[in-house]
Design an enzyme around this catalytic site. Structure first.
Site, short mmCIF file in Angstrom:
data_model
loop_
_atom_site.label_atom_id
_atom_site.label_comp_id
_atom_site.label_asym_id
_atom_site.label_seq_id
_atom_site.Cartn_x
_atom_site.Cartn_y
_atom_site.Cartn_z
N ASP A 39 -34.45 34.32 48.10
CA ASP A 39 -35.00 35.80 48.35
C ASP A 39 -34.86 36.44 49.62
O ASP A 39 -35.23 35.98 50.50
CB ASP A 39 -36.74 35.66 47.98
CG ASP A 39 -37.49 36.57 48.14
OD1 ASP A 39 -36.98 37.93 48.09
OD2 ASP A 39 -38.59 36.61 48.48
N ASP A 43 -40.56 39.20 48.71
CA ASP A 43 -41.54 39.25 47.61
C ASP A 43 -41.91 38.23 46.73
O ASP A 43 -42.31 38.26 45.70
CB ASP A 43 -41.12 40.47 46.71
CG ASP A 43 -39.78 40.37 46.05
OD1 ASP A 43 -39.06 39.36 46.24
OD2 ASP A 43 -39.30 41.51 45.27
N ASP A 47 -33.26 37.61 44.77
CA ASP A 47 -32.49 38.71 44.49
C ASP A 47 -31.08 38.62 44.73
O ASP A 47 -30.60 37.75 45.25
CB ASP A 47 -33.25 39.71 45.35
CG ASP A 47 -33.36 39.68 46.65
OD1 ASP A 47 -32.71 38.67 47.40
OD2 ASP A 47 -34.68 39.71 47.21
N ASP A 214 -25.04 35.88 25.66
CA ASP A 214 -26.58 35.22 25.26
C ASP A 214 -26.46 35.01 23.88
O ASP A 214 -25.91 36.15 23.14
CB ASP A 214 -27.52 36.10 26.09
CG ASP A 214 -28.88 35.56 25.69
OD1 ASP A 214 -29.23 34.37 26.14
OD2 ASP A 214 -29.67 36.06 25.06
N GLU A 277 -22.83 31.05 24.74
CA GLU A 277 -23.91 30.40 24.57
C GLU A 277 -24.48 30.25 23.17
O GLU A 277 -24.88 31.11 22.56
CB GLU A 277 -25.19 30.75 25.22
CG GLU A 277 -26.47 30.01 25.17
CD GLU A 277 -27.70 30.66 24.95
OE1 GLU A 277 -28.83 29.84 24.98
OE2 GLU A 277 -27.73 31.62 24.16
C1 BGC Z 1 -31.56 32.58 27.21
C2 BGC Z 1 -32.79 32.23 27.15
C3 BGC Z 1 -33.43 33.48 26.61
C4 BGC Z 1 -32.88 33.73 25.28
C5 BGC Z 1 -33.05 34.98 24.42
C6 BGC Z 1 -31.19 32.10 25.56
O1 BGC Z 1 -30.40 31.53 25.20
O2 BGC Z 1 -30.64 31.56 27.91
O3 BGC Z 1 -33.31 32.09 28.32
O4 BGC Z 1 -34.93 33.18 26.54
O5 BGC Z 1 -31.52 33.62 25.05
O6 BGC Z 1 -32.40 36.07 25.00
#
Ligand code: BGC
Length: 556
Positions: A39, A43, A47, A214, A277
């Protein structure tokens, strides 16, 4: 005689195939969970400037690239995975200028930068969702069932708990596989495709070297959105193909993105990558995401979920290598991330096992991802008071870790895979990093920290571990240094060598890696010259004593 260089520049890669050498095939990539890394403004929230200031630490650690979790404009209903503007930086994390400076500073240090892209859903504050007409075309709205449409359109459950549908004031329902603040996009609409390609180009123009995609197994839903007819659906994710996850249709999207990435990179003489992912039920189905014309990498969650047992580890490694080899891709190893229990805690609360598991991972062929703080041996924080928790699953009664992947549920997980954690939620692996000092916030920043750090982390800080050869930080530094130096590590061949029960022995060119998964010493004929070990090995003339829960690299 002088030789003439007929080909002064590096051989071009086969366009669009991704075959041939690629930096990503054996890269070690460090995940920066921006909110919890460093940070700069006091805050209590990490960041981009804080991350930039700490880049020399990552360079010194010896990683090749950094993956930054979402820092885009977001109401933060799910730690930034609810994006309201994909081209803006949230003021919590800084400005676009800060992002630009971070990318440049990383490149100056020779570090590549990967950013997250979140294509399955947006925030409900995204302008598309805010406009009822646009929303109807670009998200998944359906009429309800029941006499007056009072029942959800099907039986799908949100991975964070509760129904995957929310009813609007207008009476229809919209789909959200995650929180209600994260409506799922309609990928049947070409405008959605066009927008994500434009977003990618925006960040590529800023210089990023790739995207972590993602929920890369989401986006496409089975036609007709059929019922599943089964409760506790979060536990099925990654165990079987579901009408909302791992549908074959997602691969057309990844192919289009690969064309975009290759085209962009080829035009600029660089390689830009996509990492999936994706929770797939088998190594074979996961390998589909890394076919030559799809993404470059896919996290190997089967390895992450493997119990600390030699047979199980060996079979997961074999299955992963065979599946990725069948499509010519490297395997992408990972042990921890921001969604799962930190591996120190998950592997039975044993730092010894965690250190050994990491050395094993770094000896395997392919690429590896490290999650910030694992190099410090940080455990999961398991006593966070309810009032500080932020994981949306906690508020919806779900089990977020089980939700984003199988095996984290205590009932169905293989032995040892689910140990630890705080009720299955994800805040405990997101506690801000300890950098220095004896007291919180341990140098995280000039203010506090958005989640409380344990009072006993003084000995785990970067400053406390630096220079201590027994520390986990120095183990990671030494392993990464050797990995860069020894040509036999990284991408390339691997085979198994004979070993006693409970012990794994694998060979790479010039190197043998032994792993003792048992809780006690095991003696072996000395296999070579010890290079690095996660615990002190004793070697006499003929015998090496491998300590319990240890991994050793030997020069052979
Ligand atoms: C991310 C999570 C997120 C989810 C929804 C995932 O696989 O790594 O952190 O909550 O996708 O976007």
């Amino acid at each position: 005689m002088t030789q003439e260089l007929t080909s002064p520049s590096p051989a071009p890669q086969a366009p669009g195939t991704g075959r041939g050498p690629g930096w990503w095939r054996d890269a070690v990539i460090y995940q920066v969970y921006v909110r919890s890394f460093a940070d700069s403004d006091g805050d209590g929230i990490g960041d981009l400037r804080g991350a930039r200031e700490r880049l020399p630490y990552l360079k010194d650690l010896g990683v090749d690239a950094v993956w930054l979790t979402p820092f885009y404009a977001s109401p933060q209903a799910d730690g930034g995975y609810d994006v309201a503007d994909y081209r803006a930086v949230d003021p919590l994390f800084g400005t676009l200028q800060d992002a630009d400076e971070l990318i440049r500073a990383a490149h100056d240090l020779g570090l590549r930068v990967i950013v997250d892209i979140v294509p399955n859903h947006t925030s409900d504050r995204h302008p598309w969702f805010q406009d009822p007409e646009l929303a109807r075309q670009r998200y998944l709205f359906r009429p309800g069932k029941g006499e007056s449409g009072e029942l959800p359109p099907n039986d799908w459950e949100s991975v964070f708990g509760g129904p995957a549908w929310t009813r609007t004031d207008r009476g229809d329902w919209y789909l959200h596989l995650f929180a209600p603040e994260q409506p799922d996009l309609n990928w049947d609409n070409p405008e959605v495709h066009a927008e994500f390609e434009a977003i990618m180009r925006f960040w590529l123009d800023l210089g990023v070297d790739g995207f972590r995609v993602d929920v890369a197994h989401g986006m496409i839903k089975a036609p007709g959105l059929p019922d599943i007819g089964h409760g506790a659906q979060a536990q099925l994710i990654g165990a079987q193909v579901l009408p909302f996850f791992d549908q074959d249709g997602v691969h057309a999207i990844h192919r289009a993105w690969r064309r975009l990435l290759d085209g962009y990179g080829d035009a600029r003489g660089k390689q830009v990558i996509g990492v999936a992912e994706a929770w797939a039920p088998s190594a074979e189905r996961l390998a589909l995401y890394v076919r030559p014309d799809e993404l470059h990498q896919a996290f190997n969650f089967q390895f992450l979920n493997a119990p600390w047992q030699s047979d199980a580890l060996r079979s997961v490694i074999d299955a992963s290598l065979a599946a990725t080899a069948s499509v010519g891709a490297p395997t992408t190893w990972v042990l921890s991330n921001h969604d799962v229990v930190r591996h120190t805690t998950r592997l039975g609360g044993s730092l010894a096992r965690a250190r050994a598991a990491t050395l094993l991972m770094l000896a395997l062929p392919g690429s590896a991802y490290l999650y910030q703080g694992e190099e410090l041996g940080l455990p999961e924080v398991t006593d966070l008071p309810d009032e500080v928790r932020q994981d949306p699953a906690f508020f919806r009664g779900g089990r977020a870790t089980g939700a984003v992947g199988p095996g984290t549920d205590t009932e169905s997980a293989p032995d040892g895979a689910a140990a630890g954690g705080q009720d299955g939620f994800r805040d405990g692996c997101r506690v801000p990093l300890p950098w220095s000092g004896e007291l919180p916030p341990y140098g995280f920043g000039p203010g506090g920290s958005w989640l409380p750090q344990p009072a006993d982390w003084g000995g785990l800080t970067v400053a406390a571990q630096t220079g201590d050869p027994a520390s986990t930080l120095e183990l990671y530094r030494a392993a990464l240094e050797l990995r860069r130096r020894l040509p036999g590590l990284g991408d390339g061949p691997m085979s198994w060598a004979p070993a006693p029960d409970g012990v794994l022995a694998l060979t790479r060119p010039g190197l043998l890696c032994t792993v003792n998964t048992l809780g006690h010493d095991v003696g072996l004929p000395v296999p070579g010259t010890p290079l690095l070990s996660s615990a002190p090995v004793t070697v006499d003339d003929a015998t090496a004593q491998l300590p319990g829960d240890s991994c050793t690299w030997w020069a052979i």
